[in-house]
Every structure is written in C-alpha cells, then in structure tokens.
Design a protein around this motif. Structure first.
Motif, PDB file in Angstrom:
ATOM      1  N   HIS A 130     -44.443  17.775 107.851  1.00 41.07           N
ATOM      2  CA  HIS A 130     -43.100  17.737 108.434  1.00 41.07           C
ATOM      3  C   HIS A 130     -42.971  18.850 109.463  1.00 41.07           C
ATOM      4  O   HIS A 130     -43.315  20.000 109.196  1.00 41.07           O
ATOM      5  CB  HIS A 130     -42.053  17.907 107.321  1.00 41.07           C
ATOM      6  N   ASN A 131     -42.475  18.524 110.631  1.00 41.39           N
ATOM      7  CA  ASN A 131     -42.257  19.487 111.699  1.00 41.39           C
ATOM      8  C   ASN A 131     -40.780  19.893 111.718  1.00 41.39           C
ATOM      9  O   ASN A 131     -39.887  19.042 111.746  1.00 41.39           O
ATOM     10  CB  ASN A 131     -42.641  18.893 113.055  1.00 41.39           C
ATOM     11  N   VAL A 132     -40.516  21.183 111.677  1.00 41.91           N
ATOM     12  CA  VAL A 132     -39.150  21.693 111.675  1.00 41.91           C
ATOM     13  C   VAL A 132     -38.906  22.418 112.992  1.00 41.91           C
ATOM     14  O   VAL A 132     -39.662  23.316 113.363  1.00 41.91           O
ATOM     15  CB  VAL A 132     -38.913  22.649 110.485  1.00 41.91           C
ATOM     16  N   ASP A 133     -37.849  22.033 113.690  1.00 41.17           N
ATOM     17  CA  ASP A 133     -37.544  22.592 115.020  1.00 41.17           C
ATOM     18  C   ASP A 133     -36.211  23.325 114.952  1.00 41.17           C
ATOM     19  O   ASP A 133     -35.145  22.726 115.099  1.00 41.17           O
ATOM     20  CB  ASP A 133     -37.489  21.455 116.050  1.00 41.17           C
ATOM     21  N   TYR A 134     -36.278  24.640 114.726  1.00 44.32           N
ATOM     22  CA  TYR A 134     -35.057  25.438 114.592  1.00 44.32           C
ATOM     23  C   TYR A 134     -34.587  25.930 115.966  1.00 44.32           C
ATOM     24  O   TYR A 134     -35.386  26.284 116.837  1.00 44.32           O
ATOM     25  CB  TYR A 134     -35.298  26.651 113.693  1.00 44.32           C
ATOM     26  N   ALA A 157     -33.006  21.002 115.161  1.00 46.51           N
ATOM     27  CA  ALA A 157     -32.692  20.207 116.353  1.00 46.51           C
ATOM     28  C   ALA A 157     -32.267  18.788 116.015  1.00 46.51           C
ATOM     29  O   ALA A 157     -31.404  18.207 116.686  1.00 46.51           O
ATOM     30  CB  ALA A 157     -33.893  20.195 117.299  1.00 46.51           C
ATOM     31  N   ASN A 158     -32.842  18.202 114.976  1.00 42.55           N
ATOM     32  CA  ASN A 158     -32.527  16.827 114.589  1.00 42.55           C
ATOM     33  C   ASN A 158     -31.677  16.760 113.322  1.00 42.55           C
ATOM     34  O   ASN A 158     -31.602  15.707 112.682  1.00 42.55           O
ATOM     35  CB  ASN A 158     -33.833  16.049 114.386  1.00 42.55           C
ATOM     36  N   ASP A 159     -31.046  17.894 112.987  1.00 43.19           N
ATOM     37  CA  ASP A 159     -30.212  17.983 111.789  1.00 43.19           C
ATOM     38  C   ASP A 159     -30.988  17.648 110.516  1.00 43.19           C
ATOM     39  O   ASP A 159     -30.408  17.203 109.519  1.00 43.19           O
ATOM     40  CB  ASP A 159     -28.982  17.079 111.896  1.00 43.19           C
ATOM     41  N   GLN A 160     -32.297  17.901 110.534  1.00 44.89           N
ATOM     42  CA  GLN A 160     -33.117  17.642 109.350  1.00 44.89           C
ATOM     43  C   GLN A 160     -33.247  18.930 108.537  1.00 44.89           C
ATOM     44  O   GLN A 160     -34.300  19.550 108.458  1.00 44.89           O
ATOM     45  CB  GLN A 160     -34.486  17.087 109.756  1.00 44.89           C
ATOM     46  N   ALA A 161     -32.139  19.323 107.947  1.00 45.84           N
ATOM     47  CA  ALA A 161     -32.083  20.537 107.139  1.00 45.84           C
ATOM     48  C   ALA A 161     -31.059  20.331 106.037  1.00 45.84           C
ATOM     49  O   ALA A 161     -30.105  19.560 106.184  1.00 45.84           O
ATOM     50  CB  ALA A 161     -31.719  21.745 108.003  1.00 45.84           C
ATOM     51  N   GLY A 185     -35.255  23.407 106.344  1.00 45.80           N
ATOM     52  CA  GLY A 185     -35.951  22.228 106.842  1.00 45.80           C
ATOM     53  C   GLY A 185     -36.994  21.677 105.893  1.00 45.80           C
ATOM     54  O   GLY A 185     -37.529  20.584 106.118  1.00 45.80           O
ATOM     55  N   PHE A 186     -37.307  22.429 104.824  1.00 50.02           N
ATOM     56  CA  PHE A 186     -38.307  21.985 103.851  1.00 50.02           C
ATOM     57  C   PHE A 186     -37.663  21.527 102.548  1.00 50.02           C
ATOM     58  O   PHE A 186     -38.318  21.455 101.518  1.00 50.02           O
ATOM     59  CB  PHE A 186     -39.321  23.100 103.594  1.00 50.02           C
ATOM     60  N   ASN A 187     -36.379  21.250 102.579  1.00 46.95           N
ATOM     61  CA  ASN A 187     -35.680  20.678 101.439  1.00 46.95           C
ATOM     62  C   ASN A 187     -35.820  19.159 101.454  1.00 46.95           C
ATOM     63  O   ASN A 187     -36.008  18.553 102.517  1.00 46.95           O
ATOM     64  CB  ASN A 187     -34.191  21.028 101.494  1.00 46.95           C
ATOM     65  N   PRO A 188     -35.700  18.501 100.281  1.00 41.16           N
ATOM     66  CA  PRO A 188     -35.545  17.050 100.295  1.00 41.16           C
ATOM     67  C   PRO A 188     -34.238  16.723 101.037  1.00 41.16           C
ATOM     68  O   PRO A 188     -33.302  17.520 101.019  1.00 41.16           O
ATOM     69  CB  PRO A 188     -35.450  16.677  98.810  1.00 41.16           C
ATOM     70  N   PRO A 189     -34.148  15.575 101.699  1.00 43.71           N
ATOM     71  CA  PRO A 189     -35.114  14.467 101.715  1.00 43.71           C
ATOM     72  C   PRO A 189     -36.111  14.537 102.858  1.00 43.71           C
ATOM     73  O   PRO A 189     -36.815  13.569 103.135  1.00 43.71           O
ATOM     74  CB  PRO A 189     -34.192  13.255 101.898  1.00 43.71           C
TER      75      PRO A 189
END
Length: 582
Positions: free
Chosen positions: A75-79, A115-119, A203-207
């Motif tokens: 998983h790539n996390v873009d803060y 950046a993609n609200d994936q947090a 960013g490393f939380n589920p889901p």
C-alpha cells in the motif's frame, strides 16, 4: 516553500517582518516484510517423549515446516500538509549600552492528510475506525463483522492546533568596557516532526492496509496429521503454511484476520520547547575572552508512542488479556454473552491486541552551566577551552522510546514513571582545541633570518589538535522475564519489564571486568518473590551510567607559501587516540 521578508529601520528601531508558506509531501511505501516472513522454532524437531529437552530451529527449517509467519498487503501512502508562519522582530537600541530584541512568531501546522483520503484512526470512545467523510472503502468480510467504521471524520482526522504563538525576547547590556551581559527567552514549536507518520500511521489502518498472521493451533512437538497435528495446516487454520516450498497461500490477503490498528489522540497538539539563557562575556588581556553562562530548556506536550490498548496488570498469570484491555466488546459473531474474565471467549478477537497510539503528553528538561575561554588568533598560540556541566531529563528521548539505551513505557497511563535521565544526557563535557605556529623560520624566534629554501623547510609549521573528554550516557536495565502478566505500555515489547533495584548500579562493579555493578539488580530467579506478580519491577529508566571517553587528535601541518596570496597546506602527520573511562 515560499518566504518573504520586509526590513524597516527608523531611529533606534531595526524591525523585520516576514511570512513563510511550506507545502510538504512525504510518500511512504513502507510495508514491513513485503514478501512476508516465516519463523522456525524447535517444536517440530523436539523430543515428543520429553518436550523441551531437544529440538533445533535450523533442523525445523531444513524440514520446511514453519511454526509462524505473516504477510502484509502492499500500500502506498501519500501524506500532504501545509504549514503557515508569520513573524515580526524588532531590535531596539534603548541606550548606547542596552539593546533589546523583541519578537513574536505564529505558526499553523495544519493536520496531515492523505492525498486520497485513505487514512483512518481507531477511536477508543466508540471502539470504531473513523475515516474521512466521503471515503467508501470497505472492510474485508471477517474484519467487517468485528470492526465498525464511522465515515464522518475530517480529512486530517483530528482538529488542528491553532494557538501556536511563540514570543521571543533578548537583551545585551554592556556593564563595562570589558564586560557584557546577554540573556534571552523564547518558545519554539516542533510540529514539523513527521517521524510518527511512517509505519504504523493512519494510512496503514484497515481498510486500506491489511495483514495475515499465521499461528500454530497448539505447541506439541508434532506436525503429523495422523497424530496431534500442531502445524499450520489447512485443516487447522483454513490457510496452510506448513510447507516452506509452497510459500504463502495465494488467498492469504483475501480475508485477513489480523488488523494492525493505529490511533491518533483526538487532543493531539503541537509540541513546543521553552529555551532561555543568561551569560557574561569578559575581555581578558592578550586577545582572550571568557564566557560564563547558564542555559536551559523545557519541552512540553512532546510526541510519544504508546500501546493504548495495554491490558491491566494482574496477579493472575492465567487471566485472559482481552477483558482487561481498554478496547473490548462482544460485538462479533462468535460472542454468546458479555466479555468478562470469566467468559473471555466472548471478547472481540480483533481488539485483543496492542494498538499503536500517538499522543503529545511527555516532557523534557535541560539545565547547563557553560564556561568557555578563547584565545583569539594573533600570534603564537590560539586555543579554546570549553566545559559544560549539564543534566537532561525526559520521559522518552524519541517518540517511540525505542532507543539503544533500552527502556519502554511500563504503564501507558503513567508516562511519568519513565521520567529520568535522557538517553543523550552527558553530565560533564570538556573540550580543548588549539593551534600553535611553531617559532621556526623567517621572523620567528629560531632561524628568524632564514630565506629561500632554508625558510621553506624550517618555516610555516603549525601544531593543531583537539582534546575531548566526557562522562557516559545512561542506560536502562531490563528483565527478560515479566511477571506483570500483561503487555508493554509502549511499542518496544521486550524492554518494559524491569528488575528490582537492590543497590547502587554505579558503585564499584561486584564482578571484575563489568562496566557497572550488576549486583544492584535482582529478579525472581535470584530472590524469589522480590518482584510481585502484576508489577513491572521498580528499577527506573536510565539509571546506569555508561563509560565515558577521552579522545586526543593532533596534527602537524606544513604550509608552503607559493605567493603572497596563495599557500599550499600539507598535513604532515596526525595522531589520534581514544580511551573509555568508567
């Protein structure tokens, strides 16, 4: 980054105003063991007739039967984050002898956003994951029955800290023609620290991120399906990890069972330090200056990592951990009643784990006496002598408290238990540096009339060197056996159990050749019952002083003048020696 400054001078005032805009982006592609990891113990090569008497992990590896493993998703996390600052400062010449420096800085560290609200953040109050509004990602089937999600969070998941005002004041006062007093005080904010947003982080939380952990169903020395099968077989776990050559099952991450949860304290604020100093500078004869000063600082609301889901210690070593954790419920399909110590099987298995929790509630203190004597370069020797007597204290010298000095939070609700000498605390430090033009060659004491080749050989020699000495840093004694019957309050799981303190660890070593007095510590293996069940041991953090050092570096330098404006320098020899002191 964009900055702009404006200077304005009028009468006794020299003012400067400015603004700063910083737009940060830090992308993290940091899965731990992206290809997974497997462990091999000695169980499957142990002696079944006498468990614990044999077995070898290398032999188990050669058999190709793992006794554990895990594999994460990629998983790539873009803060992203924006930082805004404005400031004003004014140097005021109050009198010919007194100058004041007055300033104020305001900084806004906006919350860190993906950046993609994936947090997501785990909320201990509602026992649910909070994601930004509009985020539609779904939990995997098993986790969907064990965890709930709230889709009403802000993009940064917490509120920003808006009161970061940092005043600064300084003064310089000429007490006499040769004596000057200088003093200052300021507040400095440290919100630019991004280390806690690595892995783990929101960013490393589920889901958005998942992992599968493989554990054996039992611990007997058998992997034989016709007998008691304790291997990680498909029959035992649904996913087989009992043949090394087969690797991980292809569907390992289709319905993972091992969430790695992370929580940001909803009251997280920007850490800051207060710094101050008061010093005197005196002009001595022979181009020599003496400075004596006091300097200090105090850090407040500093970042720290905890296991926010630490189970309460207990005197019962058989008590289940799930009912003792702050996050526990029976909201999962396998529950038939309340989650209690009497019925731990009803507890939600997804919550029976450590939860990384990021808070801003630790502190630090530093006080120092600093003395410096400098002989400025004129002719002959030039030297500088500096001595510092200092003491640094804190709860944690890094956010995770996971430094090489050992130590971890014993109780996540009582961080001040760890308040003590900082990892970097050096009580005494002395430095002497020097440069000496040797008195040979033209214009010097010896061969003062030399010229030509003779002067090239004899002249322009210089001796330089640095001598340094310091006392040692401080370390923490830990115990490999824990009787707290719980996990750690931090995330360095093997460093929260402490021995009992029964003497002075910095006294003369009781065993020749050791660096400290090992007899100052005891545990239940040496004195039965000295550490009661349900406790961590009373030895404090960083109470063992390590060895200091003495280092002397010296060089003999030869300069070769080429012309009046140019010189060639040769380092003709260098000697260095270092020794440890206890």
């Amino acid at each position: 980054m964009f900055t702009d400054n404006l200077s304005w001078m009028h009468g006794r005032h020299a003012a400067k105003f400015g603004a700063e805009l910083r737009f940060e982006q830090f992308t993290i592609y940091q899965p731990a063991s992206p290809r997974g990891n497997m462990s091999f113990g000695n169980e499957f090569t142990d002696n079944p007739a006498s468990p614990g008497s044999g077995g070898e992990s290398i032999a188990t590896f050669l058999l190709g039967i793992p006794d554990g493993g895990s594999i994460p998703s990629l998983h790539n996390v873009d803060y992203r984050r924006q930082i805004y600052a404005v400031y004003g400062i004014d140097d005021i010449k109050v009198t010919p002898r007194l100058t004041l420096n007055l300033g104020l800085r305001y900084e806004l560290f906006t919350t860190i956003k993906e950046a993609n609200d994936q947090a997501a953040t785990f909320d201990f109050n509602s026992l649910s994951l909070i994601v930004p509004s509009g985020q539609n990602a779904q939990l995997t089937p098993t986790l969907g029955t064990e965890l709930t999600m709230q889709r009403n969070g802000s993009r940064g998941l917490i509120r920003p800290d808006l009161n970061n005002f940092a005043p600064r004041i300084g003064l310089a006062y000429q007490l006499s023609d040769k004596l000057v007093l200088r003093s200052g005080y300021g507040i400095f904010y440290g919100g630019q620290e991004n280390g806690p947003f690595s892995n783990p982080s929101p960013g490393f939380n589920p889901p958005f991120f998942s992992s599968q952990v493989f554990t054996p169903p039992c611990s007997a020395a058998s992997a034989n399906p016709s007998q008691l099968d304790c291997s990680i077989s498909a029959a035992n776990s649904g996913l087989a990890l009992n043949v090394l050559a087969n690797g991980f099952p292809a569907n390992s991450l289709s319905d993972p069972n091992s969430p790695s949860l992370y929580s940001i304290d909803p009251h997280l604020v920007t850490p800051y330090t207060q710094q101050w100093h008061l010093g005197l500078e005196y002009q001595l004869p022979a181009d020599t200056v003496l400075e004596v000063s006091y300097g200090g600082s105090r850090g407040l609301k500093l970042y720290a990592f905890y296991n926010g889901n630490q189970a309460t210690p207990t005197t019962d070593p058989t008590a289940a951990t799930a009912p003792r954790r702050p996050a526990n419920n029976n909201a999962w399909p396998g529950a038939t009643g309340p989650c209690t110590l009497a019925t731990p099987g009803n507890c939600n298995p997804a919550l029976d784990t450590a939860i990384a929790t990021f808070r801003s509630n630790t502190q630090s203190n530093y006080n120092s006496l600093q003395v410096r004597l400098e002989k400025r370069y004129s002719h002959g020797p030039q030297y500088e002598v500096a001595y510092t007597f200092a003491h640094a204290l804190d709860n944690a010298s890094s956010a995770s408290l996971g430094s090489v000095n050992n130590g971890d939070f014993r109780d996540q609700t009582r961080p001040n238990l760890e308040y003590g000498n900082a990892d970097f605390d050096v009580r005494h430090r002395f430095v002497f540096s020097y440069t000496y033009d040797l008195p040979f060659g033209r214009g010097h004491m010896f061969a003062k009339n030399a010229s030509g080749l003779v002067n090239q050989i004899l002249g322009n020699w210089q001796m330089t060197g640095v001598f340094s000495a310091a006392t040692g840093n401080y370390y923490t004694a830990t115990d490999v056996v824990s009787v707290s019957n719980t996990d750690c309050g931090g995330f360095v799981a093997w460093q929260c159990s402490r021995p009992a303190l029964v003497g002075n660890p910095n006294a003369k070593p009781c065993i020749p050749g050791t660096l400290f007095n090992t007899c100052a510590f005891a545990d239940n293996s040496t004195i039965p019952g000295i550490i009661p069940q349900g406790t961590f041991g009373n030895a404090g953090r960083n109470i063992i002083q390590g060895p200091g050092y003495k280092t002397w570096d010296t060089s003999l330098v030869k300069q070769f003048p080429i012309s009046e404006q140019k010189k060639s320098i040769s380092n003709s020899g260098r000697n260095s020696s270092t020794c440890l002191t206890t």
